[in-house]
Motif scaffolding. Structure first.
Motif, short mmCIF file in Angstrom:
data_model
loop_
_atom_site.label_atom_id
_atom_site.label_comp_id
_atom_site.label_asym_id
_atom_site.label_seq_id
_atom_site.Cartn_x
_atom_site.Cartn_y
_atom_site.Cartn_z
N GLY A 1 0.85 -1.20 0.00
CA GLY A 1 0.00 0.00 0.00
C GLY A 1 0.88 1.24 0.00
N ALA A 2 1.16 1.76 1.17
CA ALA A 2 2.06 2.92 1.29
C ALA A 2 2.52 2.97 2.74
CB ALA A 2 1.32 4.21 0.92
N VAL A 3 3.62 3.66 2.96
CA VAL A 3 4.11 3.78 4.34
C VAL A 3 4.28 5.25 4.71
CG1 VAL A 3 5.30 1.55 4.32
CG2 VAL A 3 6.54 3.62 3.64
N GLY A 4 4.26 5.51 6.00
CA GLY A 4 4.54 6.87 6.49
C GLY A 4 3.31 7.57 7.03
N GLY A 5 3.57 8.69 7.72
CA GLY A 5 2.49 9.48 8.29
C GLY A 5 3.09 10.44 9.29
N PRO A 6 2.30 11.44 9.75
CA PRO A 6 2.83 12.47 10.64
C PRO A 6 3.44 11.92 11.92
CG PRO A 6 0.44 12.73 10.26
CD PRO A 6 0.90 11.61 9.40
N PRO B 1 9.72 5.29 8.32
CA PRO B 1 8.99 4.25 7.59
C PRO B 1 9.55 3.99 6.19
CG PRO B 1 7.47 5.79 8.65
CD PRO B 1 8.83 6.34 8.86
N GLU B 2 10.00 5.08 5.50
CA GLU B 2 10.48 4.95 4.11
C GLU B 2 11.71 4.05 4.00
OE1 GLU B 2 9.83 7.77 5.68
OE2 GLU B 2 8.03 8.47 4.63
N GLN B 3 12.45 3.91 5.13
CA GLN B 3 13.64 3.04 5.08
C GLN B 3 13.26 1.61 4.70
OE1 GLN B 3 14.91 3.69 9.09
NE2 GLN B 3 16.28 5.38 8.57
N ALA B 4 12.01 1.24 5.00
CA ALA B 4 11.56 -0.11 4.66
C ALA B 4 11.58 -0.32 3.15
CB ALA B 4 10.15 -0.34 5.20
N LEU B 5 11.20 0.72 2.40
CA LEU B 5 11.14 0.58 0.94
C LEU B 5 12.54 0.45 0.35
CD1 LEU B 5 8.38 3.24 0.13
CD2 LEU B 5 8.13 0.81 0.61
N LEU B 6 13.46 1.30 0.85
CA LEU B 6 14.84 1.23 0.36
C LEU B 6 15.42 -0.15 0.68
CD1 LEU B 6 16.27 4.75 1.34
CD2 LEU B 6 15.42 3.99 -0.87
N GLY C 1 1.09 8.28 -1.89
CA GLY C 1 1.55 7.96 -0.55
C GLY C 1 0.43 7.46 0.34
N SER C 2 0.61 7.61 1.66
CA SER C 2 -0.33 7.01 2.61
C SER C 2 -1.51 7.93 2.95
CB SER C 2 0.42 6.66 3.90
OG SER C 2 0.96 7.84 4.46
N ALA C 3 -1.53 9.12 2.34
CA ALA C 3 -2.66 10.06 2.47
C ALA C 3 -3.26 10.08 3.87
CB ALA C 3 -3.74 9.74 1.43
N1 NAD Z 1 5.62 4.72 -1.52
C1 NAD Z 1 5.17 5.21 -0.38
O1 NAD Z 1 4.86 4.49 0.55
C2 NAD Z 1 5.01 6.71 -0.25
C3 NAD Z 1 5.05 7.56 -1.36
C4 NAD Z 1 4.85 8.94 -1.18
C5 NAD Z 1 4.61 9.43 0.10
N2 NAD Z 1 4.62 8.58 1.15
C6 NAD Z 1 4.31 9.04 2.52
O2 NAD Z 1 2.91 9.34 2.61
C7 NAD Z 1 2.70 10.38 3.56
C8 NAD Z 1 1.86 11.48 2.92
O3 NAD Z 1 2.61 12.04 1.85
P1 NAD Z 1 2.05 13.13 0.84
O4 NAD Z 1 0.90 13.84 1.49
O5 NAD Z 1 3.19 13.91 0.36
O6 NAD Z 1 1.54 12.32 -0.43
P2 NAD Z 1 0.20 11.47 -0.62
O7 NAD Z 1 0.28 10.87 -1.98
O8 NAD Z 1 -0.01 10.53 0.49
O9 NAD Z 1 -1.00 12.56 -0.58
C9 NAD Z 1 -1.03 13.72 -1.39
C10 NAD Z 1 -2.50 14.15 -1.56
O10 NAD Z 1 -3.16 13.23 -2.43
C11 NAD Z 1 -4.26 12.62 -1.77
N3 NAD Z 1 -4.24 11.18 -2.12
C12 NAD Z 1 -3.15 10.39 -2.25
N4 NAD Z 1 -3.52 9.16 -2.57
C13 NAD Z 1 -4.86 9.16 -2.66
C14 NAD Z 1 -5.84 8.17 -2.95
N5 NAD Z 1 -5.52 6.90 -3.24
N6 NAD Z 1 -7.14 8.53 -2.94
C15 NAD Z 1 -7.50 9.79 -2.67
N7 NAD Z 1 -6.63 10.77 -2.40
C16 NAD Z 1 -5.32 10.46 -2.38
C17 NAD Z 1 -4.04 12.82 -0.28
O11 NAD Z 1 -5.26 12.84 0.42
C18 NAD Z 1 -3.29 14.14 -0.26
O12 NAD Z 1 -4.22 15.20 -0.26
C19 NAD Z 1 4.08 10.85 4.01
O13 NAD Z 1 4.38 10.24 5.24
C20 NAD Z 1 5.01 10.35 2.92
O14 NAD Z 1 6.31 10.10 3.38
C21 NAD Z 1 4.78 7.24 1.02
#
Ligand code: NAD
Length: 370
Positions: free
Chosen positions: A72-77, A88-93, A287-289
């Motif tokens: 899915g995705a990792v990370g959050g405030p 959390p991102e270290q897991a992906l690397l 990302g994890s939105a």
């Molecule tokens: N591969 C990954 O796991 C990955 C990639 C990018 C960011 N992150 C992490 O995610 C967290 C949030 O990062 P961000 O806000 O920069 O990017 P984000 O992609 O999570 O969100 C950006 C915007 O897009 C919206 N959005 C994203 N995906 C959506 C979906 N499937 N449906 C509806 N709306 C969606 C969010 O609500 C937000 O408003 C941070 O902790 C960041 O490090 C993880």
């Protein structure tokens, strides 16, 4: 023998969107009587909380023992402190490096329904169908030394861009193989007028191209490529480039689709058993939105399309992958949208669960292609 798929739901909306992707995979497996064993493991912020690290040993062991990974995705405030020892991102690397996932593949296809949402003119983006392949485990993100230090002039910092011949060759070879199955055009992107690593890249690209005479190969400098990609994106088929250039160009290319919520990605390793299929990590590009997590508002389509890529690249199930893609396109054509995809006349806004259900119903109503 059953295929083994590891499901890493992660943080934020990860569990919601991967939940729907998983159910879509189960529908396909059931209707085509494919034996798939699904396992789950923790990753990212939740894994830090529960196990003290973002990629627990058991998760890595499970990843090594599977045919493909759906993430899915990792990370959050909660885990955002840049000074924290664990992120959390270290897991992906870690996963990329440990599994040798050297090719990040991002297909970008414009969807007619979203052309008005693109910041680019519809006549430019209509009909775009390209794949960007980014080298993922080498280059300046991994080269040593990479450090801050004190010098005669005060604070200074250094990063190192290093590429070996085999790292460059394998990702280009993958690009040519893919181009062969598509429109037989490959664009190799470098900065050969300035960088030594890029001159080696171009030299090897030219050598590999000679082994694929049926694929038309051209070379672009990354700065002009950034311009061509938004001026004439329809002209490109397969684009292959190194890690940092790819990081930037893949984000630029994502704008062409009109919505990030529709873009899947695959990170692929070496071929499994020489059979043409690869171990791969499949995930949506978003990302994890955390802002919408737990509200049933997330768009699961990019995660569902990532599941389609998984079937194609790691399980060799092209017809089934196409079935999922067609189902997603059908649901979008029928006017269903999650909130992020925008409203408008005739549009029916639905939540994450309802969108997943619509896709599954569509899959069940479609005949797989022969
Ligand atoms: N591969 C990954 O796991 C990955 C990639 C990018 C960011 N992150 C992490 O995610 C967290 C949030 O990062 P961000 O806000 O920069 O990017 P984000 O992609 O999570 O969100 C950006 C915007 O897009 C919206 N959005 C994203 N995906 C959506 C979906 N499937 N449906 C509806 N709306 C969606 C969010 O609500 C937000 O408003 C941070 O902790 C960041 O490090 C993880």
């Amino acid at each position: 023998m059953a295929y083994k798929i590891l499901v890493l739901k992660g943080d934020g909306i990860g569990p919601e969107v991967v939940g729907e992707a998983l159910q879509a995979l189960k529908v396909v497996a059931r209707r085509d009587a494919v034996d798939i064993e699904f396992r789950e493991a923790p990753i990212g912020g939740h894994a830090i909380d529960a196990y003290g690290k973002p990629l627990p040993d058991a998760t890595l062991a499970a990843a090594r023992d599977c045919d493909a990974i759906l993430l899915g995705a990792v990370g959050g405030p909660k885990w955002d402190n840049p000074k924290a020892e664990m992120r959390p991102e270290q897991a992906l690397l870690g996963l990329r490096k440990e599994l040798g996932l050297f090719a990040n593949v991002r297909p970008v296809k414009s969807v007619k329904e979203f052309l008005p949402a693109s910041p680019l003119r519809p006549d430019i983006v209509n009909g775009v169908d390209l794949v960007v392949i980014r080298e993922l485990t080498g280059g300046i993100y991994y080269g040593k030394p990479s450090e801050r230090r004190s010098g005669a002039d005060g604070r200074e910092a250094v990063d190192t861009c290093y590429y070996s011949e085999s790292e460059i060759e394998r990702v280009l070879r993958y690009g040519f193989e893919l181009a062969r199955e598509r429109r037989k055009k490959l664009t190799s992107v470098d900065k050969a007028n300035v960088l030594s690593t890029s001159r080696l890249w171009r030299e090897i690209a030219t050598e590999v191209a000679a082994r694929y005479p049926d694929v038309k190969c051209d070379h672009q400098l990354v700065d002009s490529m950034a311009m061509h990609l938004i001026r004439r994106p329809r002209d490109f088929d397969v684009i292959v480039t190194e890690n940092m250039f790819g990081d930037i160009l893949t984000d630029e290319a994502s704008v062409l689709a009109g919505s990030m919520g529709l873009l899947p990605s695959a990170s692929l390793g070496e071929e499994l058993n020489g059979a043409g299929y690869r171990i791969g990590l499949y995930e949506p590009i978003h990302g994890s939105a955390p802002d919408i997590a737990g509200r049933d508002e997330a768009n699961p389509l990019a995660a569902i399309l990532s599941a389609a890529l998984l079937l194609e690249h790691s399980l060799g199930m092209r017809a089934e992958a196409e079935l999922i893609t067609q189902a997603v396109e059908g649901v979008v054509r029928d006017g269903y949208r999650t909130r992020d995809l925008g409203g408008g006349a005739g549009v029916k806004v639905v939540g994450c669960k309802a969108m997943g259900r619509l896709v599954r119903e569509r899959i069940e109503s479609l005949e797989p292609e022969a």
